[in-house]
Scaffold this active site. Structure first.
Site, PDB file in Angstrom:
ATOM      1  N   PHE A 153       0.812  -1.220   0.000  1.00 45.90           N
ATOM      2  CA  PHE A 153       0.000   0.000   0.000  1.00 45.90           C
ATOM      3  C   PHE A 153       0.849   1.275   0.000  1.00 45.90           C
ATOM      4  CE2 PHE A 153      -0.258   2.637   3.815  1.00 45.90           C
ATOM      5  CZ  PHE A 153       0.451   1.914   4.757  1.00 45.90           C
ATOM      6  N   LYS A 154       2.143   1.154   0.300  1.00 45.98           N
ATOM      7  CA  LYS A 154       3.007   2.334   0.309  1.00 45.98           C
ATOM      8  C   LYS A 154       3.028   3.023  -1.063  1.00 45.98           C
ATOM      9  CE  LYS A 154       4.486   1.516   4.585  1.00 45.98           C
ATOM     10  NZ  LYS A 154       3.899   0.219   4.966  1.00 45.98           N
ATOM     11  N   ASP A 155       2.738   2.247  -2.124  1.00 43.27           N
ATOM     12  CA  ASP A 155       2.695   2.840  -3.471  1.00 43.27           C
ATOM     13  C   ASP A 155       1.583   3.875  -3.610  1.00 43.27           C
ATOM     14  OD1 ASP A 155       4.799   1.370  -4.652  1.00 43.27           O
ATOM     15  OD2 ASP A 155       3.479  -0.352  -4.925  1.00 43.27           O
ATOM     16  N   LEU A 192       3.373   6.908  -2.245  1.00 42.30           N
ATOM     17  CA  LEU A 192       4.709   7.176  -2.785  1.00 42.30           C
ATOM     18  C   LEU A 192       4.730   7.269  -4.308  1.00 42.30           C
ATOM     19  CD1 LEU A 192       6.760   5.315  -0.106  1.00 42.30           C
ATOM     20  CD2 LEU A 192       7.101   7.692  -0.794  1.00 42.30           C
ATOM     21  N   THR A 227       8.045   0.576   2.713  1.00 41.85           N
ATOM     22  CA  THR A 227       8.261   1.978   2.375  1.00 41.85           C
ATOM     23  C   THR A 227       9.544   2.143   1.568  1.00 41.85           C
ATOM     24  OG1 THR A 227       7.102   2.829   4.298  1.00 41.85           O
ATOM     25  CG2 THR A 227       8.719   4.276   3.331  1.00 41.85           C
TER      26      THR A 227
END
Ligand SMILES: *Cc1c(COP(=O)(O)O)cnc(C)c1O
Length: 487
Positions: A108-110, A113, A143
């Site tokens: 989910f960091k995408d 980011l 991350t």
């Protein structure tokens, strides 16, 4: 406008907050007046991801023009995502999963980011910052890769990631070690995520070091969720998930839902809390922890106590004892920067503090390793494959229902692709005692589950390893010096 959680009352704009990452008094930036939707929910739920993102982001990015915001959104949420809905909702039995792993790095960091580098580029121009930005990242696994990929080959920015060499999954490690790009650096550290995060924060606040770099034309920033530029884009998908539940007729508009979030640094669930404060119909926020259950204990006892053994689990991105973003929650609930500062000082000095305010909008639960595996198996038998982090959330939600009988429809935030943790997921769904390694594990997972291997990790075992450096926590500063001076 944005202010610090620790009392520095200078109001700054979004572009400054995004650029500097952390306040001068070591506090985190928060919005001083919570914005409300300026569009009825009925209209908002009809929008696609990009248009919805615009409606939310414009309320926070106070000094960005419409064109700038739209341009950032267009560049972020494009064909990098392998599903055009960007964040699809899927339902199995009573579980509503919000899949946030369709970006490049499969976690989910995408979601944030993919857009942060664009926001930072605009912010840099807006502030007329001529210096080169050094993004320092401490990562518990996901991350790091998402930041390396997001900032890769962006002019005027370099990104240095520190990850616990023995605290991430094989795939996570390989994803970082094989990173391409002239401006990317990934370094393993002999320590855990908390050690890395503490040292990075120290370096951010090291005046002497900052001056030294400043003279050479560099300035630090952050791509961790301490940067408000990470949190704001995460609010969007909570509205989008709600909209999907309405459009698929799982709920009526304005019906309240619960949301269960597998939690580590408290960034993702804080974005859900902000969405709620903005008017999203939410009842309870269920904070799911793994065996590092500091937050579970906190929501039970109101005492935050980090003084305990750090456990390495199969959900490594949640192996955290000091959840940075909780500081923002303390401030938002207490509305008291002085107290927030005191809590943080107590945490630093004694390892604990007691927060005597109402926390009833949250519910803490946790899952141990066996419960995590059991949840993967249970959901697989319903016909759906989940990763170890999402499984912690499923397990926590099941326990919540058992204890409270609350049958409010519940959104489970699915934070990573099972293909990032193939060995553990396989061992959960196969009764065989055979253990698989490397590509074999990915292939076996695909065969057993009849799902496709995501394109972005298909050839990961054939890629060249560029980043082999390992250092001790106390050597991180020197590491940064070596990289920056060498450039
Ligand atoms: C980062 C991460 C989490 C924890 O999210 P926080 O915002 O740190 O609470 C959970 N699951 C996965 C897969 C992650 O990468």
């Amino acid at each position: 406008m944005f202010i610090s959680t620790r009392g520095d009352s200078t109001k700054i704009t979004a572009s400054e907050a995004i650029l500097y990452g952390i306040a001068k008094d070591s506090g985190l930036y928060v919005i001083d007046n919570m914005p409300h939707l300026d569009m009825p929910l009925e209209n908002l739920v009809m929008l696609d991801y990009k248009n919805m993102a615009y409606e939310i982001l414009k309320l926070f990015l106070d000094d960005f023009s419409k064109e700038e915001i739209v341009d950032c959104i267009d560049k972020a949420y494009d064909s990098k995502f392998d599903d055009e809905r960007i964040a699809p909702l899927v339902k199995f039995s009573d579980y509503y999963f919000l899949e946030l792993f369709h970006g490049k790095t499969l976690a989910f960091k995408d979601m944030a980011l993919s857009i942060l580098p664009h926001l930072m580029r605009v912010a840099k121009n807006k502030q007329d910052l001529k210096k080169e930005i050094i993004i320092l990242v401490a990562t518990s696994g996901d991350t790091g890769k998402a930041a390396l990929e997001g900032f890769r080959d962006v002019d005027g920015i370099k990104v240095i990631v520190f990850y616990p060499i023995n605290g991430v999954s094989n795939i996570q490690k390989l994803q970082m070690q094989t990173q391409e790009g002239k401006n990317t650096f990934a370094i393993g550290i002999e320590g855990n995520f908390d050690d890395a995060q503490t040292e990075v924060k120290k370096i951010f606040n090291d005046e002497g070091f900052n001056k030294e770099l400043d003279k050479k034309g560099y300035v630090f920033s952050s791509a961790n969720s301490i940067n408000i530029g990470r949190l704001i884009p995460q609010i969007v998908y909570y509205f989008y998930a709600y909209a999907s539940m309405v459009k698929d007729k799982y709920i009526d508009i304005y019906e309240k839902i619960n949301i269960t979030v597998p939690t580590g640094n408290f960034g993702n669930i804080l974005a859900a809390y902000i969405a709620k404060k903005m008017g999203l119909p939410v009842n309870k926020l269920i904070c799911a922890s793994n065996s590092n259950k500091v937050l579970y204990d906190f929501f039970r006892s109101k005492v935050y106590d980090k003084d305990r053994d750090f456990v390495t689990t199969m959900s490594p991105s949640m192996d955290i004892l000091v959840s940075s973003n909780l500081e923002r929650l303390l401030f938002m609930i207490s509305q008291d920067a002085k107290k927030t500062k005191l809590f943080m000082e107590e945490l630093y000095k004694t390892g604990k503090y007691e927060f005597d305010f109402d926390l009833s909008e949250f519910y803490g639960e946790f899952a141990d390793e066996k419960e995590t595996l059991d949840s993967i198996k249970k959901v697989f038998e319903l016909g759906y494959l989940i990763d170890t982090h999402t499984a912690v959330a499923v397990s926590a939600y099941d326990k919540y229902v058992k204890k409270t009988n609350d049958l409010t429809k519940n959104l489970i935030v699915s934070t990573a692709s099972p293909y990032k943790f193939p060995e553990d997921v396989l061992s959960a769904i196969l009764s065989l005692n055979k253990s698989y390694e490397n590509y074999e594990a990915i292939k076996a997972l695909s065969d057993v589950s009849k799902t496709n291997i995501p394109n972005n990790i298909k050839d990961i075992f054939d890629k060249e390893v560029f980043h082999k450096a390992i250092c001790k926590t106390y050597e991180m500063k020197q590491c940064i010096k070596d990289i920056v001076l060498e450039i």
